[in-house]
Design a protein around this motif. Structure first.
Motif, short mmCIF file in Angstrom:
data_model
loop_
_atom_site.label_atom_id
_atom_site.label_comp_id
_atom_site.label_asym_id
_atom_site.label_seq_id
_atom_site.Cartn_x
_atom_site.Cartn_y
_atom_site.Cartn_z
N LEU A 88 0.80 -1.25 0.05
CA LEU A 88 -0.01 -0.11 -0.14
C LEU A 88 0.66 1.47 0.00
N LYS A 89 1.99 1.19 0.06
CA LYS A 89 3.03 2.16 0.54
C LYS A 89 3.27 2.15 -0.29
N ARG A 90 3.87 1.77 -1.49
CA ARG A 90 4.45 1.82 -3.00
C ARG A 90 3.54 2.05 -3.61
N GLN A 91 2.22 1.39 -3.24
CA GLN A 91 0.96 2.12 -4.24
C GLN A 91 1.02 3.47 -4.26
N ALA A 92 0.78 3.62 -3.00
CA ALA A 92 0.42 5.67 -3.16
C ALA A 92 1.61 6.23 -3.34
N ASP A 93 2.88 5.37 -3.92
CA ASP A 93 4.41 6.36 -3.64
C ASP A 93 4.33 6.48 -5.50
N LEU A 102 2.40 -15.09 -1.41
CA LEU A 102 3.27 -15.36 -0.27
C LEU A 102 2.49 -16.51 0.12
N ARG A 103 3.14 -17.48 -0.08
CA ARG A 103 3.11 -18.79 0.17
C ARG A 103 3.18 -19.39 2.22
N LEU A 104 2.12 -19.06 2.81
CA LEU A 104 2.55 -18.56 4.21
C LEU A 104 1.75 -20.22 5.21
N ASP A 105 2.61 -21.32 5.98
CA ASP A 105 1.69 -22.37 6.74
C ASP A 105 2.31 -22.22 7.83
N GLY A 106 1.40 -22.76 9.04
CA GLY A 106 1.40 -22.68 10.42
C GLY A 106 1.11 -21.97 10.65
N ARG A 107 0.98 -21.06 11.97
CA ARG A 107 0.47 -20.58 13.31
C ARG A 107 0.30 -19.55 12.40
N ASN A 108 -1.52 -19.26 12.51
CA ASN A 108 -2.56 -17.69 12.22
C ASN A 108 -2.03 -18.01 10.37
N ALA A 109 -2.10 -18.82 9.82
CA ALA A 109 -2.43 -18.98 8.55
C ALA A 109 -3.71 -18.45 8.30
N ASP A 110 -4.70 -19.45 8.58
CA ASP A 110 -6.30 -18.29 8.10
C ASP A 110 -6.07 -17.13 8.01
N GLU A 111 -5.70 -16.41 9.35
CA GLU A 111 -5.76 -15.34 9.26
C GLU A 111 -4.86 -14.02 8.60
N ALA A 112 -3.63 -14.92 8.04
CA ALA A 112 -3.14 -13.98 6.59
C ALA A 112 -3.51 -14.03 5.63
N LYS A 113 -4.99 -14.61 5.07
CA LYS A 113 -5.33 -14.27 3.99
C LYS A 113 -6.30 -13.00 3.90
N GLN A 114 -6.86 -13.14 5.56
CA GLN A 114 -7.33 -10.92 5.08
C GLN A 114 -6.46 -10.19 4.63
N CYS A 115 -5.25 -10.61 4.71
CA CYS A 115 -4.73 -9.26 4.49
C CYS A 115 -4.20 -8.58 3.22
N SER A 116 -4.66 -9.84 2.86
CA SER A 116 -4.47 -9.36 0.76
C SER A 116 -5.51 -8.33 0.23
N GLU A 117 -6.71 -7.80 1.16
CA GLU A 117 -8.25 -7.05 0.78
C GLU A 117 -7.20 -5.36 0.14
N GLY A 118 -7.59 -5.60 -0.46
CA GLY A 118 -6.68 -4.46 -1.57
C GLY A 118 -5.58 -4.10 -2.08
N THR A 119 -5.01 -5.14 -1.80
CA THR A 119 -3.93 -5.55 -3.35
C THR A 119 -3.89 -6.56 -4.19
N ASN A 120 -2.79 -6.70 -4.76
CA ASN A 120 -3.25 -7.84 -5.64
C ASN A 120 -2.52 -9.25 -5.12
N MET A 121 -2.25 -9.29 -4.14
CA MET A 121 -1.19 -10.21 -3.50
C MET A 121 -2.25 -11.69 -3.68
N LEU A 122 -1.48 -12.78 -4.04
CA LEU A 122 -2.05 -14.26 -3.58
C LEU A 122 -1.56 -13.96 -1.88
N ILE A 123 -2.40 -15.53 -1.53
CA ILE A 123 -1.89 -15.90 -0.59
C ILE A 123 -2.11 -17.79 -0.69
#
Length: 142
Positions: A88-93, A102-123
């Motif tokens: 978001l910072k780079r987008q604003a700039d 992002l390939r994430l596995d482990g603690r809070n992996a399900d919560e991490a998926k919500q972080c892609s909102e408003g971006t083109n990130m794939l989790i």
């Protein structure tokens, strides 16, 4: 940091995971532009350590940036939020932003998926799925 001639930059959290990721990317038809291994425990307690690495890798202008990690101690959502904040910072700039996977596995992996909102990130959960997606995206697919 290892610089190569391809289109996919990889940040891994552990050499074994990194080497597997590199192999899977090549098997999926992708090519690597850069690899940084941050070590298995380097990010466990302080995800903000990752911020400088993310910026430096993005400044090399890869087509795709793949971050891969399995966290038993560190929280996946904190790391996903680091990527989201920088995106978001780079987008604003109006700064360059590669496709981020992002390939994430482990603690809070399900919560991490919500972080892609408003971006083109794939989790994604699967290392193989993330590597195949990176290879396809580096060639303009998906």
């Amino acid at each position: 940091m290892v610089k190569l001639d391809g289109q996919i930059a990889v940040i891994s959290n552990g050499a074994g995971e990194g080497m597997t990721t590199l192999d899977q990317i090549v098997q999926a038809g992708g090519s690597l532009s850069l690899w940084i291994d941050l070590g298995g425990g380097a990010l466990s307690a302080k995800p903000e350590v990752l911020d400088d690495f993310i910026e430096k890798v993005m400044d090399t202008r890869p087509q795709v940036l793949l971050f891969t990690a399995f966290f038993q101690i560190g929280k996946c959502d904190l790391f996903a939020e680091s990527f989201r904040k920088i995106y978001l910072k780079r987008q604003a700039d109006s700064a360059y932003i590669p496709q981020i996977i992002l390939r994430l596995d482990g603690r809070n992996a399900d919560e991490a998926k919500q972080c892609s909102e408003g971006t083109n990130m794939l989790i994604l959960d699967s290392s193989l799925d993330a590597c195949v997606a990176a290879a396809k995206l580096s060639k303009g697919g998906m």
